[in-house]
Design a protein around this motif. Structure first.
Motif, PDB file in Angstrom:
ATOM      1  N   GLU A  40       0.824  -1.213   0.000  1.00 37.17           N
ATOM      2  CA  GLU A  40       0.000   0.000   0.000  1.00 37.17           C
ATOM      3  C   GLU A  40       0.859   1.265   0.000  1.00 37.17           C
ATOM      4  O   GLU A  40       0.478   2.269  -0.604  1.00 37.17           O
ATOM      5  N   THR A  41       2.016   1.221   0.653  1.00 37.74           N
ATOM      6  CA  THR A  41       2.930   2.360   0.626  1.00 37.74           C
ATOM      7  C   THR A  41       3.393   2.626  -0.806  1.00 37.74           C
ATOM      8  O   THR A  41       3.432   3.778  -1.247  1.00 37.74           O
ATOM      9  N   LYS A  44       0.490   4.243  -2.669  1.00 41.85           N
ATOM     10  CA  LYS A  44       0.278   5.635  -2.257  1.00 41.85           C
ATOM     11  C   LYS A  44       1.318   6.566  -2.885  1.00 41.85           C
ATOM     12  O   LYS A  44       0.968   7.605  -3.437  1.00 41.85           O
ATOM     13  N   TYR A  45       2.584   6.188  -2.768  1.00 42.04           N
ATOM     14  CA  TYR A  45       3.634   7.038  -3.319  1.00 42.04           C
ATOM     15  C   TYR A  45       3.511   7.149  -4.835  1.00 42.04           C
ATOM     16  O   TYR A  45       3.767   8.209  -5.410  1.00 42.04           O
ATOM     17  N   TYR A  48       0.605   9.613  -5.388  1.00 45.16           N
ATOM     18  CA  TYR A  48       1.006  10.975  -5.033  1.00 45.16           C
ATOM     19  C   TYR A  48       1.852  11.594  -6.142  1.00 45.16           C
ATOM     20  O   TYR A  48       1.647  12.752  -6.528  1.00 45.16           O
TER      21      TYR A  48
END
Length: 128
Positions: A40-41, A44-45, A48
């Motif tokens: 998930e990180t 997300k990145y 973004y």
């Protein structure tokens, strides 16, 4: 160069949604909580920085080498950071962890930091 940024922004946005759904539905049952959080990180990145590339592609004049370096730093950083996380998590879940990807993640992070640093520099120079 703005078209280049917008194409990568769109690609990263598209694949972030696909990978997010993939992680939430297919991988959720196969990954540990830590692995899912790592995946998930990456998503997300990736999202973004897809948004950042969209904004840059539409808002910056992109008429000098600094602008080009900013775009390349975000594109390369996002790829190295997020996609190495995906590879690490999926290979680990299959008990075939690709350890070679481990050092690539922080390298991607460095390129992302470089992109943000260059953006700060651009704004500092532009507004003086």
């Amino acid at each position: 160069m703005s078209q280049f940024a917008l194409i990568f922004a769109s690609f990263y946005g598209l694949t972030a949604v696909i990978f997010g759904a993939f992680g939430a539905h297919l991988l959720k049952k196969k990954l540990t909580t830590d692995q899912l959080n790592s995946f998930e990180t990456g998503v997300k990145y990736q999202m973004y920085h897809a948004i950042v590339l969209l904004i840059i592609g539409f808002q910056l004049p992109l008429n000098n080498s600094l602008d080009t370096y900013i775009i390349y730093a975000f594109i390369l950083g996002t790829f190295l950071f997020s996609f190495s996380i995906y590879g690490l998590v999926i290979s680990s879940a299959m008990d075939k962890k690709l350890k070679i990807l481990g050092p690539i993640t922080p390298l991607g992070g460095l390129f992302l930091v470089l992109g943000w640093g260059l953006l700060i520099y651009k704004f500092a120079v532009t507004f003086n």
